[in-house]
Design an enzyme around this catalytic site. Structure first.
Site, mmCIF file in Angstrom:
data_model
loop_
_atom_site.group_PDB
_atom_site.id
_atom_site.type_symbol
_atom_site.label_atom_id
_atom_site.label_comp_id
_atom_site.label_asym_id
_atom_site.label_seq_id
_atom_site.Cartn_x
_atom_site.Cartn_y
_atom_site.Cartn_z
ATOM 1 N N HIS A 35 -6.983 7.761 38.014
ATOM 2 C CA HIS A 35 -5.450 7.355 38.090
ATOM 3 C C HIS A 35 -4.709 8.324 38.948
ATOM 4 O O HIS A 35 -5.205 9.078 39.698
ATOM 5 C CB HIS A 35 -5.031 7.389 36.768
ATOM 6 C CG HIS A 35 -5.929 6.503 35.787
ATOM 7 N ND1 HIS A 35 -5.945 4.931 35.962
ATOM 8 C CD2 HIS A 35 -6.977 6.891 35.048
ATOM 9 C CE1 HIS A 35 -6.973 4.648 34.996
ATOM 10 N NE2 HIS A 35 -7.632 5.636 34.604
ATOM 11 N N GLU A 49 -3.307 10.098 30.566
ATOM 12 C CA GLU A 49 -4.900 10.178 30.922
ATOM 13 C C GLU A 49 -4.603 11.176 32.387
ATOM 14 O O GLU A 49 -5.436 11.852 32.579
ATOM 15 C CB GLU A 49 -5.366 8.872 31.245
ATOM 16 C CG GLU A 49 -6.852 8.746 31.631
ATOM 17 C CD GLU A 49 -7.299 7.600 32.030
ATOM 18 O OE1 GLU A 49 -6.891 6.543 31.814
ATOM 19 O OE2 GLU A 49 -8.425 7.569 32.252
ATOM 20 N N HIS A 102 -12.284 10.359 33.127
ATOM 21 C CA HIS A 102 -11.316 9.409 32.522
ATOM 22 C C HIS A 102 -11.110 9.829 31.027
ATOM 23 O O HIS A 102 -11.897 10.532 30.320
ATOM 24 C CB HIS A 102 -11.655 8.305 32.818
ATOM 25 C CG HIS A 102 -11.627 7.579 34.210
ATOM 26 N ND1 HIS A 102 -10.446 6.674 34.347
ATOM 27 C CD2 HIS A 102 -12.441 7.700 35.248
ATOM 28 C CE1 HIS A 102 -10.809 6.273 35.873
ATOM 29 N NE2 HIS A 102 -11.824 7.113 36.238
ATOM 30 N N GLU A 168 -15.948 9.126 30.153
ATOM 31 C CA GLU A 168 -14.863 8.854 29.267
ATOM 32 C C GLU A 168 -14.925 9.905 28.144
ATOM 33 O O GLU A 168 -15.773 9.746 27.203
ATOM 34 C CB GLU A 168 -14.984 7.439 28.710
ATOM 35 C CG GLU A 168 -14.828 6.188 29.701
ATOM 36 C CD GLU A 168 -13.437 5.841 29.938
ATOM 37 O OE1 GLU A 168 -12.309 6.593 29.568
ATOM 38 O OE2 GLU A 168 -13.200 4.915 30.781
HETATM 39 ZN ZN ZN Z 1 -9.144 5.824 33.132
#
Ligand code: ZN
Length: 274
Positions: A35, A49, A102, A168
């Site tokens: 992102h 995030e 992430h 993640e």
């Molecule tokens: Zn993400």
């Protein structure tokens, strides 16, 4: 499947990775902090995030450079980079591995845990090995559930030629997971780097420095009674011979192993070159 945008084939990397790495110099690791800019990614109560992963990415970069790797980042600031150009950049510079960082998110605020992803299509054995190395280095060190090693058709995983893994770390929409994501940047970065080191078969520097300080400790120790007796005898002999102008046998009691070793070396050097 690798698309037409790929200029390098997966077998190229398989062959490239087969060699044993004697040194980390020149190994290009590509880090993709997910992102950024107009896309903050998932939102937590206190953090975004895009900010959380950038902090971890920057620290991972520092640590990898410390180990001699070359590191390239998809972004170094809070700016948006298209998914395509993240992979394209890594492919163009022939990165050896690709890490996408992430924070997870789910509708349920109770969702928690750590998981890793590789591409759901055909992948090489090195991609599987990369996921295994990262997952086993990170998961056991985090105080959250291990949700397992997964596969998905994510753009960056599909388009990147090099072995690619998406991490993640935890769920940003879960209060305690978010604390981990915000406050444990060092832990997340260190364990991620440990996974990279494991993948390339590189020893951790922490261990190297521990063995070095053990050597230093050894030299600072007092002598054993037998060593003292031998040193006294040798230094008295050296004084009588005239190799030493001072009688060091009288001060052996106060010497460390290192000091005795230095004097012994001087004695050997002087008496053999005379
Ligand atoms: Zn993400």
């Amino acid at each position: 499947m690798a698309g037409p945008y790929n200029t390098l084939s997966r077998p190229y990397y398989a062959a490239h990775l087969k060699r044993t790495f004697q040194t980390t110099n020149g190994i290009l690791v590509f880090i993709d902090p997910g992102h950024g800019g107009q896309d903050p990614g998932a939102l937590g109560r206190y953090s975004r995030e895009s900010d959380n992963v950038l902090k971890v990415a920057k620290r991972v970069k520092e640590l990898l450079i410390h180990y001699g790797f070359t590191v390239m980042m998809a972004r170094e600031a809070d700016k948006w980079v298209t998914l395509e150009s993240r992979s394209d950049l890594a492919n163009r510079y022939r990165s050896v591995i690709f890490l996408s960082l992430h924070n997870n998110s789910a509708k349920a605020s109770t969702a928690t845990g750590f998981e890793t992803f590789i591409y759901s299509g055909p992948v090489g054995s090195e991609t599987v090995r990369l996921q295994n190395a990262l997952h086993s280095a990170i998961a056991p060190q985090l105080p959250i559930v291990d949700r397992g090693k997964k596969r998905a058709n994510f753009s960056v995983l599909r388009r990147t030629v090099a072995p690619a893994c998406l991490i993640e770390y935890a769920f940003i929409n879960n209060a305690s997971d978010e604390k981990l994501l915000m406050n444990e940047v060092e832990l997340l970065a260190q364990t991620t780097v440990n996974g990279v080191l494991q993948f390339f078969g590189v020893a951790k520097k922490v261990e190297a420095s521990t063995s070095k300080s053990k050597e230093v400790d050894e030299m600072a120790k007092q002598l054993t009674p037998t060593q003292q007796k031998d040193a006294k005898k040798l230094f008295a002999h050296a004084y009588r011979q005239g190799v030493f102008s001072a009688d060091h046998s009288k001060t052996v009691d106060k010497m460390t192993v290192g000091q005795v070793a230095m004097l012994t070396m001087q004695y050997v050097a002087r008496s053999t070159t005379k």
